[in-house]
Write a protein that holds these residues in place. Structure first.
Motif, PDB file in Angstrom:
ATOM      1  N   ILE A  67       0.842  -1.203   0.000  1.00 42.19           N
ATOM      2  CA  ILE A  67       0.000   0.000   0.000  1.00 42.19           C
ATOM      3  C   ILE A  67       0.874   1.250   0.000  1.00 42.19           C
ATOM      4  CG2 ILE A  67      -1.646   1.350   1.373  1.00 42.19           C
ATOM      5  CD1 ILE A  67      -3.201  -1.101   1.831  1.00 42.19           C
ATOM      6  N   ALA A  68       1.952   1.182   0.798  1.00 46.31           N
ATOM      7  CA  ALA A  68       2.850   2.343   0.861  1.00 46.31           C
ATOM      8  C   ALA A  68       3.469   2.619  -0.511  1.00 46.31           C
ATOM      9  CB  ALA A  68       3.933   2.098   1.898  1.00 46.31           C
ATOM     10  N   ARG A  69       3.687   1.549  -1.289  1.00 46.95           N
ATOM     11  CA  ARG A  69       4.257   1.723  -2.640  1.00 46.95           C
ATOM     12  C   ARG A  69       3.191   2.073  -3.678  1.00 46.95           C
ATOM     13  NH1 ARG A  69       7.140  -3.073  -1.324  1.00 46.95           N
ATOM     14  NH2 ARG A  69       5.721  -4.307  -2.585  1.00 46.95           N
ATOM     15  N   GLN A  78      -7.557   5.107  10.278  1.00 49.71           N
ATOM     16  CA  GLN A  78      -7.271   3.852   9.589  1.00 49.71           C
ATOM     17  C   GLN A  78      -7.484   4.011   8.076  1.00 49.71           C
ATOM     18  OE1 GLN A  78      -6.347   0.340  10.932  1.00 49.71           O
ATOM     19  NE2 GLN A  78      -5.650   0.900   8.893  1.00 49.71           N
ATOM     20  N   SER A  79      -8.534   4.742   7.703  1.00 50.96           N
ATOM     21  CA  SER A  79      -8.849   4.911   6.284  1.00 50.96           C
ATOM     22  C   SER A  79      -7.766   5.700   5.563  1.00 50.96           C
ATOM     23  CB  SER A  79     -10.189   5.616   6.114  1.00 50.96           C
ATOM     24  OG  SER A  79     -11.212   4.797   6.607  1.00 50.96           O
ATOM     25  N   MET A  80      -7.163   6.635   6.259  1.00 46.62           N
ATOM     26  CA  MET A  80      -6.055   7.410   5.674  1.00 46.62           C
ATOM     27  C   MET A  80      -4.884   6.470   5.373  1.00 46.62           C
ATOM     28  SD  MET A  80      -6.285  10.887   5.557  1.00 46.62           S
ATOM     29  CE  MET A  80      -7.011  12.299   6.335  1.00 46.62           C
ATOM     30  N   LYS A  81      -4.620   5.583   6.320  1.00 47.33           N
ATOM     31  CA  LYS A  81      -3.492   4.666   6.186  1.00 47.33           C
ATOM     32  C   LYS A  81      -3.682   3.765   4.951  1.00 47.33           C
ATOM     33  CE  LYS A  81      -1.495   1.280   9.140  1.00 47.33           C
ATOM     34  NZ  LYS A  81      -1.824   0.583  10.358  1.00 47.33           N
ATOM     35  N   TRP A  82      -4.904   3.352   4.720  1.00 51.39           N
ATOM     36  CA  TRP A  82      -5.176   2.466   3.580  1.00 51.39           C
ATOM     37  C   TRP A  82      -5.500   3.233   2.294  1.00 51.39           C
ATOM     38  CZ3 TRP A  82      -8.660  -1.052   7.035  1.00 51.39           C
ATOM     39  CH2 TRP A  82      -7.830  -1.962   7.711  1.00 51.39           C
ATOM     40  N   SER A 112      -6.499   2.151  -2.553  1.00 61.15           N
ATOM     41  CA  SER A 112      -5.633   0.963  -2.668  1.00 61.15           C
ATOM     42  C   SER A 112      -6.356  -0.269  -3.208  1.00 61.15           C
ATOM     43  CB  SER A 112      -5.011   0.644  -1.307  1.00 61.15           C
ATOM     44  OG  SER A 112      -6.022   0.385  -0.350  1.00 61.15           O
ATOM     45  N   PHE A 113      -7.657  -0.393  -2.995  1.00 63.07           N
ATOM     46  CA  PHE A 113      -8.349  -1.607  -3.444  1.00 63.07           C
ATOM     47  C   PHE A 113      -8.735  -1.470  -4.927  1.00 63.07           C
ATOM     48  CE2 PHE A 113     -12.211  -4.448  -3.465  1.00 63.07           C
ATOM     49  CZ  PHE A 113     -11.470  -5.618  -3.483  1.00 63.07           C
TER      50      PHE A 113
END
Lengths: 326, 256
Positions: free
Chosen positions: A25-27, A221-225, A154-155
């Motif tokens: 996700i980070a990439r 959490q949503s920001m992280k994903w 991300s999804f």
């Protein structure tokens, strides 16, 4: 291996899977349905995508309310097409949810039982033709601000669905604004109708961007994903800054005496939002909550015999094919 | 070819007998948006409604041109009194349940397809152009409604009963499809219009074939009801027009 050792190695494996997942996700890599994902990621996506799908389906009702009364053939056709687009968005989004292992019937069940939410804006009534213009301009405008960042979420299935949804939403917004523009260039009666619609839809549109950051439980959490890129308050400010000049062009007054340009911040300051009203509607006590959900439940219940027939017919056909082949 | 004013008037009236069917059926289907049994049928029926509305607009724009005096498609759609609407009674029947929606659609689509097939050979180029475009859409409508007649007829016992009930109730409106007004007779004679009586037999054959495949009984009515094509409608029509015309009547002479 002892039971404890097995447990430990399982936990380690899932931790390392989770690390790989977070790194992807980070990439900015896309997560696809068959990829490993944490259970919370799966659940969060089912929750958000189905909420979005339900909003599209419930959103068909307030606008569908004006199809038979649209004032010209051109407007009638445009409104029909718009409501049809919303049904289409619902369909993609339910399908995207299904890739996470939940069926459309289960999602409907969650909607009908009140477990799943939908956008609270659709619990307000459409009482004049100008409301159709205001919904396009403001509600679709706010929706776009919410949704454009999701094109990069991300999804994978959600991100791809959102690319198409956003293109159509931006067309709807222009269409809504054009309805407002026509009204504002029309007679005094038409302009008053437009102003009245703005008065009623302005504050609910601001609420559409969600509770303030302090109250928003899912934001971090949503920001992280990357399910969210900006906070609710940032999005709301963006919406206001973008919409105020559009109201000026229409010659309409935004119903907020505290609204004024702030040279220092480069943004508009605005008045207090009535969050009690927001929570009242979210909790099911808005002007049309019962009617909206009631209409969907009725459609579902009244349609059972049709769905049963379609299943029975498909099974019979399958048997006939097998019999013919053997 | 330039038309005399009497010919234009006749042709305008003839166009209404075709176009009003599309308008009123589109309006009925528009009531259903968001209330269907399956999302997919909601999308399909909205699509059919949109096709019919598109056809209506092409016909009305032509009729408005023939009428002259600055008339527009919206004047024709919204500003007539009930007796001036020439649609057949079938299309104004209500959405009693999904079986009725499908039965009404199917009984109309089979007729509509055959009508447009003939209209493609009209001496009037504008009508040919509209028919050429419309027939592609109607061929899809007919497939959709015919497939659903089979699904519901040959589905469960309950769906069979409901479908049969709808076919039985609506059957009495089918004969009117082949009734010819004076405008239709005159237009058929001069080659611009269609003599609908030429495909009546073929219509009942095709409809009966689908009904039989759907394990439904073909009704054997002795009596039929007509009137819509002469502007004498069922009691439903006033309510349809009340909604359809609401804005134009409440706020006259405005741009929307």
């Amino acid at each position: 291996m002892s039971e404890k050792e097995i447990k430990n190695s399982g936990a380690e494996r899932s931790r390392s899977l989770e690390e790989i997942f977070e790194a992807r996700i980070a990439r900015d890599e896309k997560i696809e349905p068959k990829d490993w994902m944490p259970e919370k990621y799966r659940q969060t996506h089912i929750r958000q995508m189905s909420q979005h799908a339900h909003s599209e389906i419930i959103g068909m009702l307030p606008e569908g309310n004006w199809i038979t009364r649209a004032p010209s053939l051109r407007r009638k056709a445009a409104l029909l097409a718009k409501v049809q687009d919303e049904a289409g968005h619902g369909l993609y989004l339910y399908s995207a949810c299904e890739t996470l292992g939940i069926s459309r019937d289960e999602l409907y069940e969650q909607l009908h039982s009140g477990k799943a939410k939908y956008s609270s804006i659709f619990n307000y009534p459409t009482i004049t033709w100008a409301d159709i213009g205001a919904i396009g301009w403001l509600v679709d405008g706010a929706a776009i601000i919410n949704q454009v960042p999701l094109c990069n979420t991300s999804f994978g299935p959600y991100a791809r669905a959102m690319v198409r949804v956003c293109k159509e939403e931006s067309f709807h917004q222009r269409q809504g604004y054009e309805i407002m523009l026509t009204l504002c260039r029309g007679t005094e009666e038409q302009k008053a109708m437009a102003q009245d619609a703005l008065n009623r839809w302005w504050w609910p549109s601001l609420m559409m961007l969600g509770p303030t950051d302090a109250e928003s439980i899912h934001t971090e959490q949503s920001m992280k994903w990357k399910l969210k890129r900006k906070s609710n308050d940032e999005l709301r400010q963006q919406f206001i800054d973008q919409t105020v000049p559009q109201a000026d062009i229409l010659g309409l007054t935004i119903p907020d005496p505290d609204l004024k340009w702030n040279e220092e911040t480069g943004h508009y300051d605005f008045g207090e939002i009535d969050w009690d009203e927001f929570w009242q509607v979210v909790k099911g006590h808005g002007p049309c909550n019962k009617e909206r959900l009631g209409a969907r439940v009725d459609a579902w219940n009244n349609g059972k015999w049709v769905r049963d027939a379609a299943m029975a017919y498909a099974e019979k056909n399958e048997k006939r094919k097998v019999a013919k082949a053997s | 070819m330039s038309l005399t004013s009497e010919d234009s008037h006749l042709r305008g009236n003839y166009i209404l007998t075709i176009a009003d069917n599309s308008l009123i059926l589109a309006q009925r289907l528009g009531e259903l948006c968001g209330h269907g049994p399956i999302l997919e049928t909601d999308i399909a029926l909205t699509n059919i409604s949109l096709d019919l509305l598109g056809q209506t607009r092409s016909y009305y724009q032509y009729a408005a041109k023939l009428a002259g005096e600055g008339k527009t498609e919206d004047d024709i759609a919204f500003l007539r009194i009930e007796r001036e609407y020439k649609n057949c009674l079938l299309v104004e029947q209500p959405n009693t349940h999904f079986g009725y929606v499908i039965a009404r659609q199917f009984l109309f689509d089979v007729y509509h397809f055959m009508l447009l097939e003939k209209l493609q050979n009209s001496a009037d180029e504008t009508l040919v152009a509209i028919a050429n475009k419309g027939i592609k859409e109607v061929s899809y409508h007919k497939r959709f409604s015919g497939d659903w007649v089979k699904r519901l007829g040959d589905g469960t016992e309950e769906s069979n009963q409901k479908m049969q009930e709808a076919i039985n109730d609506l059957w009495r409106f089918t004969d009117e499809l082949f009734y010819m007004t004076d405008a239709e007779k005159a237009m058929a004679k001069d080659g611009a219009g269609v003599d609908v009586s030429t495909f009546k037999e073929k219509y009942y054959e095709e409809v009966s074939e689908v009904l039989k495949e759907a394990t439904l009984t073909v009704p054997e009515n002795k009596y039929f009801t007509k009137g819509g094509k002469e502007g004498v409608h069922t009691e439903h029509m006033g309510y349809i027009l009340a909604e359809l015309q609401y804005m134009q009547r409440t706020f006259p002479n405005m741009q929307w």
